[in-house]
Design a protein around this motif. Structure first.
Motif, PDB file in Angstrom:
ATOM      1  N   UNK A 140      -5.059  -0.835 128.271  1.00 39.47           N
ATOM      2  CA  UNK A 140      -5.803  -0.979 129.580  1.00 39.47           C
ATOM      3  C   UNK A 140      -6.293  -2.355 129.842  1.00 39.47           C
ATOM      4  N   UNK A 141      -6.033  -2.928 131.110  1.00 42.38           N
ATOM      5  CA  UNK A 141      -6.976  -4.118 131.554  1.00 42.38           C
ATOM      6  C   UNK A 141      -7.828  -3.866 132.499  1.00 42.38           C
ATOM      7  N   UNK A 142      -9.269  -4.144 132.484  1.00 44.01           N
ATOM      8  CA  UNK A 142     -10.369  -4.104 133.248  1.00 44.01           C
ATOM      9  C   UNK A 142      -9.865  -4.836 134.546  1.00 44.01           C
ATOM     10  N   UNK A 143     -10.384  -4.105 135.772  1.00 46.82           N
ATOM     11  CA  UNK A 143     -10.382  -4.929 137.076  1.00 46.82           C
ATOM     12  C   UNK A 143     -11.593  -5.390 137.267  1.00 46.82           C
ATOM     13  N   UNK A 144     -12.052  -6.084 138.312  1.00 48.81           N
ATOM     14  CA  UNK A 144     -13.398  -6.385 138.599  1.00 48.81           C
ATOM     15  C   UNK A 144     -14.283  -5.340 138.713  1.00 48.81           C
ATOM     16  N   UNK A 145     -13.706  -4.295 139.493  1.00 51.34           N
ATOM     17  CA  UNK A 145     -14.622  -3.034 139.284  1.00 51.34           C
ATOM     18  C   UNK A 145     -14.912  -2.406 138.168  1.00 51.34           C
ATOM     19  N   UNK A 146     -13.824  -2.399 137.084  1.00 47.83           N
ATOM     20  CA  UNK A 146     -14.171  -1.912 135.803  1.00 47.83           C
ATOM     21  C   UNK A 146     -15.075  -2.813 135.116  1.00 47.83           C
TER      22      UNK A 146
ATOM     23  N   UNK B  44      -5.535  12.688 146.251  1.00 49.26           N
ATOM     24  CA  UNK B  44      -5.929  11.088 146.570  1.00 49.26           C
ATOM     25  C   UNK B  44      -4.725  10.575 147.364  1.00 49.26           C
ATOM     26  N   UNK B  45      -4.859   9.207 147.393  1.00 47.30           N
ATOM     27  CA  UNK B  45      -3.782   8.626 148.168  1.00 47.30           C
ATOM     28  C   UNK B  45      -4.154   7.710 149.190  1.00 47.30           C
ATOM     29  N   UNK B  46      -5.344   7.737 149.747  1.00 48.87           N
ATOM     30  CA  UNK B  46      -5.754   7.192 151.012  1.00 48.87           C
ATOM     31  C   UNK B  46      -6.193   5.625 150.717  1.00 48.87           C
ATOM     32  N   UNK B  47      -5.359   4.706 150.094  1.00 51.87           N
ATOM     33  CA  UNK B  47      -5.828   3.530 149.824  1.00 51.87           C
ATOM     34  C   UNK B  47      -4.927   2.809 150.979  1.00 51.87           C
TER      35      UNK B  47
ATOM     36  N   UNK C 248     -10.284   0.106 143.983  1.00 52.86           N
ATOM     37  CA  UNK C 248     -10.218   1.394 144.122  1.00 52.86           C
ATOM     38  C   UNK C 248     -10.208   1.876 142.410  1.00 52.86           C
ATOM     39  N   UNK C 249      -9.924   1.130 141.399  1.00 51.78           N
ATOM     40  CA  UNK C 249      -9.948   1.612 140.103  1.00 51.78           C
ATOM     41  C   UNK C 249     -10.362   0.674 139.215  1.00 51.78           C
ATOM     42  N   UNK C 250     -11.041   1.063 138.156  1.00 50.40           N
ATOM     43  CA  UNK C 250     -11.843   0.247 137.356  1.00 50.40           C
ATOM     44  C   UNK C 250     -10.695  -0.026 136.157  1.00 50.40           C
ATOM     45  N   UNK C 251      -9.549   0.380 135.960  1.00 49.54           N
ATOM     46  CA  UNK C 251      -8.673  -0.069 134.807  1.00 49.54           C
ATOM     47  C   UNK C 251      -7.259  -0.202 135.389  1.00 49.54           C
ATOM     48  N   UNK C 252      -6.230  -1.245 135.160  1.00 46.56           N
ATOM     49  CA  UNK C 252      -5.020  -1.103 135.206  1.00 46.56           C
ATOM     50  C   UNK C 252      -4.444  -0.762 133.935  1.00 46.56           C
ATOM     51  N   UNK C 253      -3.664   0.172 134.133  1.00 46.28           N
ATOM     52  CA  UNK C 253      -2.930   0.762 132.822  1.00 46.28           C
ATOM     53  C   UNK C 253      -1.589   0.065 132.739  1.00 46.28           C
ATOM     54  N   UNK C 254      -1.244  -0.514 131.579  1.00 43.10           N
ATOM     55  CA  UNK C 254      -0.269  -1.449 131.432  1.00 43.10           C
ATOM     56  C   UNK C 254       0.918  -0.747 130.687  1.00 43.10           C
TER      57      UNK C 254
ATOM     58  N   UNK D   7      -4.367   7.346 138.494  1.00 40.63           N
ATOM     59  CA  UNK D   7      -4.616   5.937 137.768  1.00 40.63           C
ATOM     60  C   UNK D   7      -3.743   4.736 138.473  1.00 40.63           C
ATOM     61  N   UNK D   8      -4.244   3.680 138.152  1.00 45.29           N
ATOM     62  CA  UNK D   8      -3.434   2.228 138.487  1.00 45.29           C
ATOM     63  C   UNK D   8      -2.640   1.831 137.381  1.00 45.29           C
ATOM     64  N   UNK D   9      -1.310   1.390 137.612  1.00 44.31           N
ATOM     65  CA  UNK D   9      -0.469   0.786 136.937  1.00 44.31           C
ATOM     66  C   UNK D   9      -0.149  -0.494 137.016  1.00 44.31           C
TER      67      UNK D   9
END
Length: 392
Positions: free
Chosen positions: A380-386, A302-305, A365-371, A15-17
């Motif tokens: 959660x906060x949505x990204x453009x992708x989310x 994962x990890x290949x960002x 890469x991620x739909x959500x930023x978990x804060x 997940x993205x934070x």
């Protein structure tokens, strides 16, 4: 990282934070350093929720610098305004939508550096019986002949080229010169590398710092002359410059009325190497350890960002725990990433936290930023992708 373990214990990896404490510190730093209004670079954030959050906390927000026409349309539809489309566009449908919003009272400025771009805007604006506001992008890079120091984007690197363009634009009744931008990429986008560990990178850093110092006079003199010329043919609403790596310098220039900032808010890994910035890592991603190869080699899923730009080690993600290191022959993998923990203290099921080299690209890469604030999960906060958006 202990606070993350508590805040995110319920989350599945990866997940993205987003760390609100760090983001707030970075916004405060920008507020203190920027003595002129700040325009937020949307490409470095790519989340409507975070864009609105940063806008509210800035002392003086000039608006947003967007990266595509379609993104600009989307942000206007989400309630944002004062849009500078930071790159030339020739996409008909999105241009027409933007011109329609402009006709309805939205503040939208298109970027140009060639007459063909302006002529296209003229044709669409005339058909809609409106006027397209444009910003002329001048090139303040420094050509040392043996090395080109800056960005090869706008061709407008002399006053004569600029005059030729303004003379041609004057013949277009539905296009209005509204602003000028002179982005000093060689200052704002190139790290100083003062604290590099390897001798090779330290030598590169010494050269970069010398080139930066020498290029300042060229940037200042040409941009001031260019702005003076454009002002002689049209009133200007603003003069934009800078980036996260040159906030103080850009704000000190008398011809500049606003500075663009984006990456400084998230403090991505590339910005660890700027002498002028005191930022806190605010955004990253978490991976699960799923394998142990030997006593000190672990594997996470994962990890290949990998960040865009010239291929190199600095485009790879970095660990929050600086002891962990990627394997030079494998790097960050598409579905799994081996890495070294010299202490050998990890175990299968543990979490490792990393940061992307560039700011906004992680949100692709991620739909959500978990804060989080402190060790408390904030949601959660949505990204453009989310939000089911993908612009580039």
């Amino acid at each position: 990282m202990e606070k993350f373990e508590k805040a995110f214990q319920h989350m599945e990896r990866p997940f993205a934070w987003l760390d609100f404490d760090a983001l707030d510190q970075n916004i405060d730093f920008v507020n203190c350093l920027a003595t002129k209004p700040v325009r937020i670079a949307t490409k470095s954030i790519r989340s409507v929720g975070v864009l609105k959050y940063v806008q509210e906390k800035l002392h003086h927000c000039a608006g947003f610098m967007t990266f595509t026409a379609a993104e600009s349309v989307y942000l206007i539809e989400q309630g944002l305004d004062n849009i500078l489309l930071g790159y030339p566009t020739v996409e008909e449908n999105s241009i027409k939508k933007l011109l329609t919003y402009n006709k309805e009272g939205k503040d939208i400025t298109f970027m140009v550096d060639a007459i063909e771009q302006a002529q296209l805007l003229q044709s669409y604006a005339a058909a809609l019986q409106t006027t397209a506001n444009i910003c002329i992008d001048i090139n303040v890079s420094t050509d040392y002949k043996w090395i080109y120091f800056g960005s090869k984007r706008s061709p407008l690197d002399t006053l004569q080229k600029l005059k030729n363009l303004t003379d041609a634009i004057a013949q277009l009744p539905n296009v209005r010169i509204h602003a000028v931008m002179g982005y000093e990429a060689q200052l704002a986008g190139v790290p100083d590398l003062t604290h590099a560990t390897s001798a090779k990178v330290r030598t590169k850093g010494m050269l970069i710092r010398r080139l930066k110092k020498q290029s300042v006079n060229k940037i200042t003199s040409f941009r001031r002359l260019a702005v003076a010329h454009v002002k002689s043919v049209a009133p200007l609403a603003f003069v934009n410059g800078g980036g996260s790596g040159s906030i103080a310098y850009t704000c000190a220039q008398k011809e500049i009325t606003e500075v663009t900032v984006g990456s400084a808010f998230f403090a991505s890994a590339l910005f660890d190497h700027y002498d002028s910035l005191q930022l806190q890592p605010a955004v990253g991603f978490a991976l699960r350890v799923t394998r142990q190869f030997d006593d000190h080699t672990f594997v996470c899923q994962g990890g290949g960002y990998i960040a865009s730009g010239a291929i190199g080690e600095d485009r790879a993600p970095v660990f929050l725990n600086v002891r962990y290191q990627l394997l030079p022959l494998e790097g960050a993998g598409e579905v799994q990433t081996p890495f070294i923990d010299p202490t050998g203290s990890l175990k299968i099921g543990d979490t490792v936290y990393l940061r992307h080299a560039k700011a906004g690209e992680l949100c692709e890469r991620f739909s959500v930023l978990h804060t989080t604030r402190g060790d408390t999960y904030e949601g959660p906060i949505l990204t453009y992708r989310g939000e089911q958006q993908c612009f580039l």
